[in-house]
Motif scaffolding. Structure first.
Motif, PDB file in Angstrom:
ATOM      1  N   GLY A  15       0.689  -1.318  -0.060  1.00  0.00           N
ATOM      2  CA  GLY A  15      -0.049   0.070  -0.009  1.00  0.00           C
ATOM      3  C   GLY A  15       1.035   1.271  -0.011  1.00  0.00           C
ATOM      4  N   GLY A  43      -8.111   0.258  -6.518  1.00  0.00           N
ATOM      5  CA  GLY A  43      -6.747   0.927  -5.971  1.00  0.00           C
ATOM      6  C   GLY A  43      -7.279   2.353  -5.405  1.00  0.00           C
ATOM      7  N   CYS A  44      -8.455   2.266  -4.618  1.00  0.00           N
ATOM      8  CA  CYS A  44      -8.977   3.612  -4.469  1.00  0.00           C
ATOM      9  C   CYS A  44      -8.352   4.513  -3.403  1.00  0.00           C
ATOM     10  CB  CYS A  44     -10.456   3.480  -3.915  1.00  0.00           C
ATOM     11  SG  CYS A  44     -10.351   2.543  -2.101  1.00  0.00           S
ATOM     12  N   GLY A  45      -7.384   4.056  -2.498  1.00  0.00           N
ATOM     13  CA  GLY A  45      -6.624   4.957  -1.645  1.00  0.00           C
ATOM     14  C   GLY A  45      -7.774   5.701  -0.783  1.00  0.00           C
ATOM     15  N   ASP A  48      -9.831  -1.651  -2.493  1.00  0.00           N
ATOM     16  CA  ASP A  48      -8.595  -1.436  -2.215  1.00  0.00           C
ATOM     17  C   ASP A  48      -7.969  -2.816  -1.137  1.00  0.00           C
ATOM     18  OD1 ASP A  48      -6.452   1.295  -2.366  1.00  0.00           O
ATOM     19  OD2 ASP A  48      -5.717  -0.534  -1.194  1.00  0.00           O
ATOM     20  N   ASP A  66      -5.865  -2.318   1.237  1.00  0.00           N
ATOM     21  CA  ASP A  66      -5.168  -1.788   2.381  1.00  0.00           C
ATOM     22  C   ASP A  66      -6.565  -1.394   3.072  1.00  0.00           C
ATOM     23  OD1 ASP A  66      -4.396   0.160   4.278  1.00  0.00           O
ATOM     24  OD2 ASP A  66      -2.415   0.165   3.037  1.00  0.00           O
ATOM     25  N   GLN A  92     -12.468  -4.337   0.823  1.00  0.00           N
ATOM     26  CA  GLN A  92     -11.215  -4.999   0.711  1.00  0.00           C
ATOM     27  C   GLN A  92     -11.103  -6.039   0.110  1.00  0.00           C
ATOM     28  OE1 GLN A  92      -9.817  -6.383   4.641  1.00  0.00           O
ATOM     29  NE2 GLN A  92      -7.428  -5.585   4.059  1.00  0.00           N
ATOM     30  N   LEU A 116      -6.468  -6.975  -5.354  1.00  0.00           N
ATOM     31  CA  LEU A 116      -6.699  -6.275  -6.741  1.00  0.00           C
ATOM     32  C   LEU A 116      -6.273  -7.270  -7.616  1.00  0.00           C
ATOM     33  CD1 LEU A 116      -5.869  -2.762  -5.986  1.00  0.00           C
ATOM     34  CD2 LEU A 116      -7.976  -3.647  -6.127  1.00  0.00           C
TER      35      LEU A 116
END
Length: 261
Positions: free
Chosen positions: A3, A45-47, A68, A70, A91, A94
């Motif tokens: 991450g 992978g939205c952060g 994501d 993370d 979660q 990916l």
């Protein structure tokens, strides 16, 4: 895939927003709003949810599945967006996306992701999207080009080493790194998508010195792992670049792409 911390993501978000190709951004939003306010969009992978913010205000009327691996970033995204009726945070690994994730989606988005993935990952993703007539909007993928207003004799060597490091496995198989754009374009055309491309370079001035420093430090660390540079040369490059961050502008190349059915 490992991450990213919120400090780095927060530093880059304003530069990302300024860099996005405006025409593709607008076209991506129009492709969703054509289906009405209740359309579903998936962000891979939205952060911390930067893509939702980048596509506002239209995006605030959509239903989002933020994905994501993370959990801490997902919790941060949920807190910052504070849209419990419209945002679902999931979660997931990916690299192993389940087909069910894409149910009823109109568009998939991904920012700063596809330079980290393999050609095999892109093939699998495009297959899932093509079967369901889902579009794809990806932005801010690194293209391998970096330049500075004030040059250092080792610039080209460091960028070359960094680009080589970008091709290492990031959790999706051998990463495409700077070669991702032509690979995705070719695969998308083969899958029957209409392909629209645009450039989204960071143009960083002295007022973004902290972002420059984080990027320079990360680039130097990656380059050091390739053993392509003499340590003293890399140390001198790192020292000079960090010192000059507030005085020397920097440009980092990125590309955006919109795939429509």
């Amino acid at each position: 895939m490992s991450g990213f911390d919120t400090v780095w993501l927060d530093l880059r978000e304003p530069a990302d927003n300024a860099a996005r190709d405006p025409k593709l951004r607008r076209s991506a939003m129009e492709s969703v709003t054509a289906d009405g306010n209740g359309a579903t969009v998936i962000d891979l992978g939205c952060g911390t949810g930067s893509t939702v913010r980048a596509l506002a205000p239209q995006s605030l009327s959509w239903h989002w599945r933020l994905v994501d691996n993370d959990l801490q970033l997902l919790e941060e995204a949920a807190n910052r967006l504070d849209m419990p009726d419209q945002v679902k945070c999931l979660q997931a690994d990916l690299s192993q996306l389940a087909p069910e994730l894409f149910t009823d989606a109109r568009l998939v988005t991904a920012s700063a992701l596809f330079d980290l993935v393999s050609a095999e990952f892109l093939e699998r993703l495009l297959h899932l999207l093509a079967k369901r007539d889902i579009g794809l909007y990806t932005a801010l993928n690194y293209d391998g080009v970096c330049s500075w207003e004030i040059a250092h004799e080792a610039d080209a060597l460091v960028v070359e080493a960094f680009n080589a490091h970008q091709r290492r496995d990031k959790g999706f198989g051998p990463a495409l790194g700077p070669t991702a754009e032509p690979v995705l374009s070719r695969l998308a055309e083969q899958a029957g998508f209409k392909v629209l491309t645009g450039q989204s370079p960071w143009r960083l001035g002295g007022d973004q010195a902290e972002l420059q420093r984080h990027f320079i430090a990360g680039m130097a660390n990656a380059a050091s792992e390739t053993d392509r540079l003499d340590e003293s040369v890399l140390d001198d490059w790192r020292r000079m670049r960090l010192e000059m961050a507030s005085r020397s502008a920097c440009e980092v190349g990125h590309w955006d792409m919109l795939l429509l059915r």
